[in-house]
Design an enzyme around this catalytic site. Structure first.
Site, mmCIF file in Angstrom:
data_model
loop_
_atom_site.group_PDB
_atom_site.id
_atom_site.type_symbol
_atom_site.label_atom_id
_atom_site.label_comp_id
_atom_site.label_asym_id
_atom_site.label_seq_id
_atom_site.Cartn_x
_atom_site.Cartn_y
_atom_site.Cartn_z
ATOM 1 N N ASP A 282 0.877 -1.166 0.000
ATOM 2 C CA ASP A 282 0.000 0.000 0.000
ATOM 3 C C ASP A 282 0.920 1.224 0.000
ATOM 4 O O ASP A 282 2.130 1.112 0.206
ATOM 5 C CB ASP A 282 -0.941 -0.029 1.209
ATOM 6 C CG ASP A 282 -2.148 0.884 0.992
ATOM 7 O OD1 ASP A 282 -2.075 1.746 0.087
ATOM 8 O OD2 ASP A 282 -3.147 0.757 1.717
HETATM 9 C C1 BGC Z 1 -5.001 3.400 0.265
HETATM 10 C C2 BGC Z 1 -5.120 2.500 -0.944
HETATM 11 C C3 BGC Z 1 -4.960 3.323 -2.191
HETATM 12 C C4 BGC Z 1 -3.630 4.037 -2.146
HETATM 13 C C5 BGC Z 1 -3.375 4.897 -3.369
HETATM 14 C C6 BGC Z 1 -3.766 4.265 0.235
HETATM 15 O O1 BGC Z 1 -3.811 5.240 1.209
HETATM 16 O O2 BGC Z 1 -5.006 2.623 1.432
HETATM 17 O O3 BGC Z 1 -6.354 1.844 -0.939
HETATM 18 O O4 BGC Z 1 -5.088 2.515 -3.322
HETATM 19 O O5 BGC Z 1 -3.606 4.893 -1.015
HETATM 20 O O6 BGC Z 1 -4.203 5.984 -3.382
#
Ligand code: BGC
Length: 805
Positions: free
Chosen positions: A749
């Site tokens: 993530d």
């Molecule tokens: C989130 C993800 C997301 C990523 C990119 C993170 O903060 O947990 O679900 O895809 O950011 O935006």
């Protein structure tokens, strides 16, 4: 078109498309149809709904204007417009008449709150002037009360203050959004606010025909709906995307027949969910003491819990009636089959969902009283029409995981005894089938190995509601590193430059072997990779800067070798672009609503349409679906997730992945795993038994990997039993690849706190949003990892790019 031309040309230059698909009419129509199919009719007495032609309506509640199309954060998109319920009714011509002075009051109030900086769903219910309520009574036959709620990633929904530990209170103080929501909903956003209660009371004093509409992303208190005879009808409209208000109005008017079914259990009180008690106990960890007894598995099994349910799992009404008759259930060597006849016995066309649950022996392991094994939605059945529905599942899917060796350690076991089958239209509304499946011996369905063993979880719930103690192991490597740990997550991170080069230069490559030749079968990937230096391999293992409309970074970006820079984009509400680019995209209904359709074919269509928008904007990886389990209503991100049940999460997620990848766009299934709380999400340890992991928190991902082979999986922020998921070899290599046969690439993530070299060693191939090459280099110098490990991950990154158009 030459491969990868598309990804090299951002922002959106729709290449080879005859017309634009991004936020096109067809997609908006599909968004509305999906919204209508996932809304759940909770209550309909005195035949209040559908509203008769010419009904005079009064819309109460700021929610009639303050429509929440979906939650916030990465699960949000920019749209051209959003239709609220008022708009939805106005678009019906003269079908209904609205009491305009009341509408005017709410419109102005909401606009003023927006002007002052409030966000949709975070506005405060205004005090309803008595004169307007009286005027509405004089004008209208029916009152509709609208309640809306908003939540987002990065913070959890507001709990009652008394449920917060000292630590959680401090964390909340530090979180701007959490503070805002606590201010807007001092009683906790699960409950009605004092102003909402006062408004509702004024309506109840004046009307005897009242319908409630809920525009929410997760479970809220519905006891006030169920237990009050003065409220005749209720539609759970969820957060329905850009056309949500219109979809609700059409359903209320009978332009369409509700066929959504709950994918979560609605209990009488927040405290009735066993996970509420310790949800806010600490910011550092969450003890999953309820174990496998999540959602209906708890409420249908644990003594005394049944009575707490207001609306059960699988429940949802229709404007027509169905007769569901099980013709036969039978078995083959591997499967159980059921033939069920569904007849529309009412007066309106509609769809029904057939649900098949099983009850296995309690045995030595103990089991939920009921588990969903299969489901099937009918087509639209005309009055009088019958459809024969076939359901099937593997016998092995009924097995339970023995993590403590009560029968055989680390094995899935079908325990001896009688298995019974219940077929119907909700977990509570079923009939037992005449057929039973009986085993005289325990059967070991699959022998696995112990992985992700809990280290600090002391006890877990059993099927009789008592708790058993778990063995304790000392281990926590969450913050271990062979050299000085990063002080903050972004320190030392090097954002690489955009290595864009002209088209001519793509071919002027100083003798370097080109990646396009691998794509065209002229060169093997091995030969191609052999020429890359360690530095270049490392470059491939970190995220690359945004180009064009992207705002979540990309991967690849080695132009001298012809490796394009391919961009990612969020998910799941739609295609989320850099807000500054002003390109609007289709906002789909929230994931929970999509799951409530119980219609994987429809979810497939949404996936396909969404991916077309991703492709048209020359992006390549769509960061969706999000399939974490609804463990507790307080999780701020539940709207992005499907269900409390792993089968639903798995089937819907698999359909979404297949739809997306049919367009040669990569789906990124997230957040792997046990990411069920947002507070301190990057450093919170989910302490959970191996059995609950296997049967609940990993199961949905397992189904998706086996049915849909997603091209990427996103590991989660949190730790599981003391190990960060992105650094967990057991999770990413032993289980995901070894046991399930995952062929794709794993990304972290965004801006995780994991240590990059440990992530590579674990099988987490890509670090987003950027890598930490200097730290990995240092680890290599210390002999902590070698070129071979870099190659393995770089290969998976390159293989992903090869799959993209
Ligand atoms: C989130 C993800 C997301 C990523 C990119 C993170 O903060 O947990 O679900 O895809 O950011 O935006």
């Amino acid at each position: 078109m030459r491969k990868w031309t598309r990804v090299g040309f951002q922002p959106n230059l729709p290449l080879e498309e005859k017309r634009r698909v991004t936020e096109c009419k067809e997609h908006i129509r599909l968004s509305k149809e999906a919204a209508k199919e996932g809304m759940v009719l909770l209550k309909n007495e005195k035949k209040l709904l559908p509203l008769a032609e010419g009904t005079r309506l009064a819309l109460f509640g700021k929610g009639s204007f303050d429509y929440v199309k979906g939650g916030g954060g990465s699960g949000d998109v920019a749209v051209s417009y959003v239709h609220n319920l008022y708009d939805g009714f106005k678009m019906q011509g003269n079908a209904v008449m609205l009491y305009e002075p009341l509408a005017e009051f709410y419109r102005e109030n909401v606009q003023e709150q927006y002007r002052q900086g409030a966000m949709p769903g975070m506005t405060i219910e205004p005090e309803l002037p008595k004169g307007l309520a009286d005027g509405a009574k004089a004008f209208a036959d029916v009152a509709i009360v609208v309640i809306s709620r908003f939540s987002s990633e990065g913070w959890d929904r507001s709990s009652l203050d008394s449920q917060l530990s000292e630590m959680s209170r401090e964390e909340l103080e530090d979180n701007y959004m959490a503070k805002l929501i606590a201010k807007a909903f001092p009683e906790g956003d699960y409950f009605l606010t004092e102003n909402e209660k006062a408004m509702l009371n004024m309506v109840k004093e004046r009307f005897n025909r009242i319908a409630v509409v809920l525009n929410v992303g997760g479970i809220v208190d519905v006891s006030w709906i169920k237990n009050d005879d003065r409220i005749s009808a209720a539609l759970l409209g969820w957060q329905g995307g850009m056309e949500g208000g219109l979809a609700m109005a059409e359903l209320l008017l009978g332009k369409g027949n509700p066929s959504g079914k709950l994918t979560d259990t609605f209990a009488a009180s927040l405290d009735d969910y066993p996970s509420t008690e310790n949800f806010h106990e600490s910011c550092d960890y969450v003890n999953y003491t309820e174990d496998i007894y999540v959602g209906y598995r708890y409420f249908e099994t644990i003594p005394g819990a049944k009575e707490k349910v207001i609306y059960p799992f699988g429940y949802g009404l229709s404007y027509t009636d169905f007769r569901v008759h099980t013709d036969s259930v039978w078995e083959t060597s591997k499967h159980i089959f059921a033939e069920v006849h569904v007849t529309n016995t009412g007066n309106m066309a509609g769809k029904e969902v057939v649900q098949l649950y099983f009850n296995g022996p309690q045995g030595l392991l103990g089991n939920p009283a009921l588990r969903l094994a299969a489901f099937e939605k009918t087509r639209l059945l005309q009055p009088g029409e019958t459809q024969v529905v076939y359901l099937s599942f593997e016998k092995a899917d009924m097995a339970s995981y023995d993590d403590l060796g009560k029968i055989q350690k680390s094995a899935y076991i079908l325990e001896k005894g009688i298995y019974r089958f219940y077929i119907g239209i909700s977990v509570r509304d079923t009939e037992e089938a005449a057929y039973t499946f009986e085993l005289t011996e325990n059967i070991i369905v699959k022998q696995l190995s112990a992985h992700l063993v809990p280290t600090s979880l002391k006890e877990r719930m059993l099927s009789d509601g008592t708790f058993e103690m778990l063995p304790q192991y000392e281990c926590n490597d969450m913050n271990e590193c062979a050299f000085e740990k990063l002080k903050t997550e972004e320190e030392d991170c090097i954002v690489p430059e955009v290595r864009w080069c002209s088209r001519r230069k793509w071919f002027d490559n100083c003798g370097r072997k080109q990646f396009i030749d691998v794509a065209e079968g002229k060169l093997s990937l091995d030969e191609f990779m052999a020429q890359l230096s360690d530095k270049e391999l490392l470059h491939l293992l970190g995220g690359q800067p945004n180009t064009g409309v992207a705002n979540t970074f990309g991967l690849g970006n080695l132009p001298e070798y012809g490796v394009p820079s391919v961009m990612t984009a969020d998910g799941p509400a739609g295609l989320r672009l850099n807000i500054g680019c002003t390109v609007n995209t289709t906002a789909w209904p929230c994931a929970t609503l999509l799951a409530c359709t119980w219609n994987p074919a429809l979810v497939w269509q949404v996936g396909k349409a969404g991916a077309k928008e991703v492709k048209e904007n020359n992006l390549a990886v769509w960061l969706t679906p999000a399939v974490n389990i609804h463990r507790n209503p307080m999780c701020g991100r539940n709207f992005e997730y499907y269900s409390e049940d792993p089968l639903i999460a798995g089937k819907m997620g698999a359909a979404m992945v297949k739809g997306i990848q049919s367009q040669h766009i990569a789906a990124s299934v997230k957040h792997f795993t046990a990411n069920n709380k947002e507070t301190n999400r990057k450093n919170s340890d989910s302490r959970v038994s191996e059995r609950a992991l296997r049967e609940i928190y990993l199961k949905g991902f397992e189904i998706i990997v086996k049915e849909a082979q997603p091209w990427t999986i996103m590991s989660s922020y949190n730790a599981v039993n003391g190990h960060r998921t992105s650094e967990s070899y057991e999770l990413l290599t032993d289980i995901l690849r070894g046991e399930w046969g995952f062929q794709g690439m794993v990304t972290t993530d965004w801006w995780t706190c994991g240590e990059h070299y440990k992530e590579i060693k674990a099988g987490n191939d890509l670090k987003m949003a950027t890598g930490y090459p200097e730290r990995v280099k240092k680890a290599m110098e210390m002999g902590l990892l070698g070129r071979q490990e870099l190659e393995q991950s770089a290969r998976r990154v390159l293989e992903l790019i090869l799959k993209i158009d």
